[in-house]
Design an enzyme around this catalytic site. Structure first.
Site, PDB file in Angstrom:
ATOM      1  N   LYS A 270     -10.670 -22.252 -65.318  1.00  0.00           N
ATOM      2  CA  LYS A 270      -9.719 -23.073 -64.569  1.00  0.00           C
ATOM      3  C   LYS A 270      -9.676 -24.507 -65.081  1.00  0.00           C
ATOM      4  O   LYS A 270     -10.595 -24.995 -65.729  1.00  0.00           O
ATOM      5  CB  LYS A 270     -10.033 -23.004 -63.072  1.00  0.00           C
ATOM      6  CG  LYS A 270      -9.741 -21.614 -62.516  1.00  0.00           C
ATOM      7  CD  LYS A 270      -9.720 -21.555 -61.016  1.00  0.00           C
ATOM      8  CE  LYS A 270      -9.256 -20.170 -60.558  1.00  0.00           C
ATOM      9  NZ  LYS A 270      -9.173 -20.071 -59.097  1.00  0.00           N
TER      10      LYS A 270
ATOM     11  N   ARG B  82     -15.573 -13.579 -60.401  1.00  0.00           N
ATOM     12  CA  ARG B  82     -14.356 -13.071 -61.053  1.00  0.00           C
ATOM     13  C   ARG B  82     -14.186 -13.848 -62.349  1.00  0.00           C
ATOM     14  O   ARG B  82     -13.992 -15.059 -62.337  1.00  0.00           O
ATOM     15  CB  ARG B  82     -13.153 -13.266 -60.134  1.00  0.00           C
ATOM     16  CG  ARG B  82     -11.825 -12.756 -60.690  1.00  0.00           C
ATOM     17  CD  ARG B  82     -10.695 -13.034 -59.708  1.00  0.00           C
ATOM     18  NE  ARG B  82      -9.426 -12.484 -60.161  1.00  0.00           N
ATOM     19  CZ  ARG B  82      -8.575 -13.118 -60.957  1.00  0.00           C
ATOM     20  NH1 ARG B  82      -8.864 -14.341 -61.389  1.00  0.00           N
ATOM     21  NH2 ARG B  82      -7.444 -12.542 -61.320  1.00  0.00           N
TER      22      ARG B  82
END
Length: 307
Positions: A216, A256
């Site tokens: 991210k 994840r």
């Protein structure tokens, strides 16, 4: 799949986006053969679940209709399930989830925590499958304007608690619920770091927690170069592994990630050293430090959902 929800080992969820526009791997696995092949590789590398998604939630992404989303994910899910590979469906639409479960998916991973489609609770309840409830405040075009909190951890905890209560009221079994703090979704970089540092407060809700920081942009900002340019997604794997390992050490049920092999290797080292846990109340580093990294002002900007 109930055993996986109750697993005492960290669960590794491998990301498989079958979209043309996801932030990190958009377009790479839009072809059925490429998608299935990548899912098989992720499983071979140690993924416990392959998370198949057919709609991007990157900032500014336009929604696709349910038919398009279903057409993207269903053939992939059917082939992976036929090969005996556990699959989760990454969707906020009940219609897509229902089709995916009928096609062999085992878990619903809902970025909206049931808010985007009120019928999702019925689908999950009737299927008796695990449901990941992520903290969410709005779709991609809106989320940047919604990153305002009094205390991000307390607020996220309260809002997740309400989603859990709604799921339970709809008849979803408590043992099927997993929570996710939703890093990057209506969160700034500073919010992401604060949530990461205070995960035990979210775990106090009493449910398994899925942690998803993989590649991210707040990691890219932290690792920005001398000119202030964020580190590209391809150079964020070490930081992803570090955040994932710290989350597991803090008590996260699973992570994840895009890079399954690196994460599995790091977790093997963690287990070999006795699965050490972070000690609540231990002296902490200055949590403002990561937020200050990167270009001036970047830490205060709303981060993206990035799927």
């Amino acid at each position: 799949m109930t055993d996986l929800v109750r697993a005492r080992f960290p669960v590794v969820m491998g990301v498989l986006n079958v979209t043309p526009d996801s932030f990190s791997d958009g377009g790479r696995y839009a072809d059925l053969r490429a998608a299935v092949g990548h899912g098989v590789r992720l499983r071979a590398e140690g993924a416990d679940l392959i998370d198949v998604g057919g709609e991007s939630t990157r900032p500014g992404a336009d929604r696709v209709d349910a038919e398009t989303e279903t057409a993207r994910v269903l053939p992939v899910i059917r082939e992976l399930a036929a090969a005996g590979i556990p699959v989760s469906i990454d969707t906020s639409r009940a219609r897509v989830a229902e089709a995916a479960l009928a096609g062999g998916a085992d878990v619903v991973n809902d970025v909206s925590g049931g808010l985007a489609d009120p019928d999702m609770a019925r689908v999950v309840r009737d299927a008796g499958c695990p449901w990941v409830l992520m903290h969410w405040r709005g779709h991609s075009r809106q989320m940047r304007d919604l990153a305002h909190y009094t205390d991000v951890v307390a607020d996220v905890r309260a809002e997740l608690g309400r989603r859990v209560d709604a799921a339970l009221a709809a008849g979803v079994a408590a043992e099927k619920i997993i929570i996710d703090p939703g890093l990057g979704f209506a969160k700034t970089a500073a919010h992401n770091w604060e949530l990461s540092a205070r995960l035990p407060e979210l775990l106090d809700l009493g449910f398994p927690l899925l942690f998803g920081a993989s590649r991210k942009s707040y990691l890219g900002s932290l690792l920005a170069g001398p000119d202030g340019s964020p580190r590209p997604t391809s150079g964020r794997e070490a930081a992803t592994i570090a955040t994932s390992l710290l989350a597991v050490a803090a008590g996260a049920w699973g992570v994840r990630v895009h890079d399954v092999r690196g994460t599995v290797d790091a977790l093997a080292v963690w287990r070999a050293t006795g699965s050490p846990r972070l000690v609540p109340g231990a002296p902490a580093v200055d949590r403002a430090a990561p937020a200050a990294a990167g270009p001036a002002g970047r830490a205060g900007a709303a981060e993206e959902g990035e799927r």
